[in-house]
Design an enzyme around this catalytic site. Structure first.
Site, PDB file in Angstrom:
ATOM      1  N   GLY A  79      -1.109   7.862  -5.911  1.00 26.36           N
ATOM      2  CA  GLY A  79       0.146   7.242  -5.523  1.00 26.36           C
ATOM      3  C   GLY A  79       0.014   5.769  -5.223  1.00 26.36           C
ATOM      4  CB  ALA A  80      -2.584   3.448  -6.102  1.00 26.63           C
ATOM      5  CB  THR A 109       5.273   2.052  -4.912  1.00 33.69           C
ATOM      6  OG1 THR A 109       6.268   1.399  -4.122  1.00 33.69           O
ATOM      7  CG2 THR A 109       5.300   3.538  -4.609  1.00 33.69           C
ATOM      8  N   GLY A 110       4.156   1.107  -2.216  1.00 35.68           N
ATOM      9  CA  GLY A 110       4.032   1.458  -0.812  1.00 35.68           C
ATOM     10  C   GLY A 110       2.626   1.403  -0.257  1.00 35.68           C
ATOM     11  N   GLY A 121       0.015   3.321  -0.849  1.00 33.18           N
ATOM     12  CA  GLY A 121      -1.052   3.434  -1.837  1.00 33.18           C
ATOM     13  C   GLY A 121      -1.349   2.107  -2.505  1.00 33.18           C
ATOM     14  CB  SER A 158       2.918  12.400   8.292  1.00 31.29           C
ATOM     15  OG  SER A 158       4.139  12.086   8.933  1.00 31.29           O
ATOM     16  CE1 TYR A 163       6.048  14.191   4.493  1.00 38.68           C
ATOM     17  CE2 TYR A 163       6.440  13.990   6.855  1.00 38.68           C
ATOM     18  CZ  TYR A 163       5.889  13.499   5.683  1.00 38.68           C
ATOM     19  OH  TYR A 163       5.161  12.327   5.703  1.00 38.68           O
TER      20      TYR A 163
END
Length: 310
Positions: free
Chosen positions: A22-23, A25-26, A28, A146, A172
């Protein structure tokens, strides 16, 4: 090492190979960019290759892109095969990608979207790549959890896929609790197999696209109090970066922000919920995850012999 650990405290990463899911965006993106800036050879493992290439173009250093769709075990296996072929050794595997508060849905393999993406996809990827990390001194598996692992969180073995009822917040919480329990059980097993360690981290509350599915009752306070409650991705990535690179980190630790409620602040060692430390549930979750993904981890005599002969 300064008390307020920053990106400047990342040791030289030259010669190290880091895979970040997941790199593009954000968090990552911020994680991968920082590692590449310190000299690591970084692989952006992303679902959208074009977006991955756009992200890589914004980073300095040795950065490549690997297609990976964590909602598909076939894609996970294909990505792992490509990564194994390209990288005889892996120093860092950072399980960062994830989805949050998605509407009820399933992955391509029929798993509840959040549990399947955040936990099972990373569980499978780690198992398929682990023998590339085990021979490497100081290698690490870092999994991003999280503060949500405390909110309505339990491992619902009687309904893991939320087929009978669905709570996007509860699902979640289950997925993020599973990330932590996976880390702790993985570390227990790694302890007998050399110097590879498993560590967890969380970013607090960061201003990223991940929050786009936040329910209205949570979204409104975040809109009003965003500047107070959230931090930018570069800051939110610091606990992950510390878990991945600080020489003082030990296996089984958990890093997050040091502010009130751990929503923002400087990265430090934090505590997870009592539920996350239930060893019997960790072992049961591991067994169920192996069954659901069809992936077994290479904790056997063959790996030990390979390391001894290298």
């Amino acid at each position: 090492m300064s008390r307020n650990w920053t990106e400047q405290d990342i040791p030289d990463q030259r010669g190290r190979v880091a895979i970040v899911t997941g790199a593009n965006t954000g968090l990552g993106f911020a994680t991968a960019k920082a590692l590449a800036g310190r000299g690591a050879s970084v692989v952006l493992a992303v679902r959208n290759v074009d977006k991955g290439k756009q992200a890589a173009a914004q980073m300095a250093g040795d950065v490549t892109v690997q297609e990976l769709d964590l909602t598909s075990l076939a894609s996970v296996r294909a990505a792992a095969a490509d990564l194994r072929a390209a990288h005889p050794r892996i120093d860092l595997l950072i399980n960062n990608a994830g989805v949050m508060y998605t509407p009820k849905g399933t992955t391509r393999d029929g798993f509840e979207t959040q549990f399947g993406t955040n936990h099972l996809g990373h569980f499978a990827l780690t198992g398929l790549l682990l023998d590339r990390l085990l021979p490497v001194a100081g290698s690490r598996v870092v999994t991003v959890s999280s503060v949500g692992h405390r909110i309505r969180a339990a491992i619902h073995f009687d309904d893991l896929q939320w087929e009978h009822s669905y709570s996007r917040v509860g699902a979640y919480g289950q997925a993020k609790l599973a990330n932590l329990m996976f880390t702790y059980e993985l570390q227990r097993r790694l302890a007998e197999h050399g110097t590879t360690i498993a560590v967890a981290a969380h970013p607090g509350v960061s201003d990223t696209e991940l929050a786009r599915n936040t329910p209205a009752f949570l979204r409104l306070p975040l809109t009003w109090l965003g500047p107070v409650l959230t931090q930018k991705p570069a800051r939110g990535a610091l606990p992950t970066l510390r878990a991945a690179t600080d020489p003082a980190v030990q296996g089984g630790q958990y890093y997050g922000p040091d502010g009130i409620g751990e929503v923002r602040g400087n990265p430090r060692l934090v505590a997870s919920s009592p539920a996350s430390h239930d060893a019997s549930v960790q072992r049961r979750l591991w067994a169920v995850s192996e069954e659901l993904t069809g992936v077994s981890f290479p904790f056997d005599a063959g790996i030990r012999a390979e390391r001894a002969g290298s």
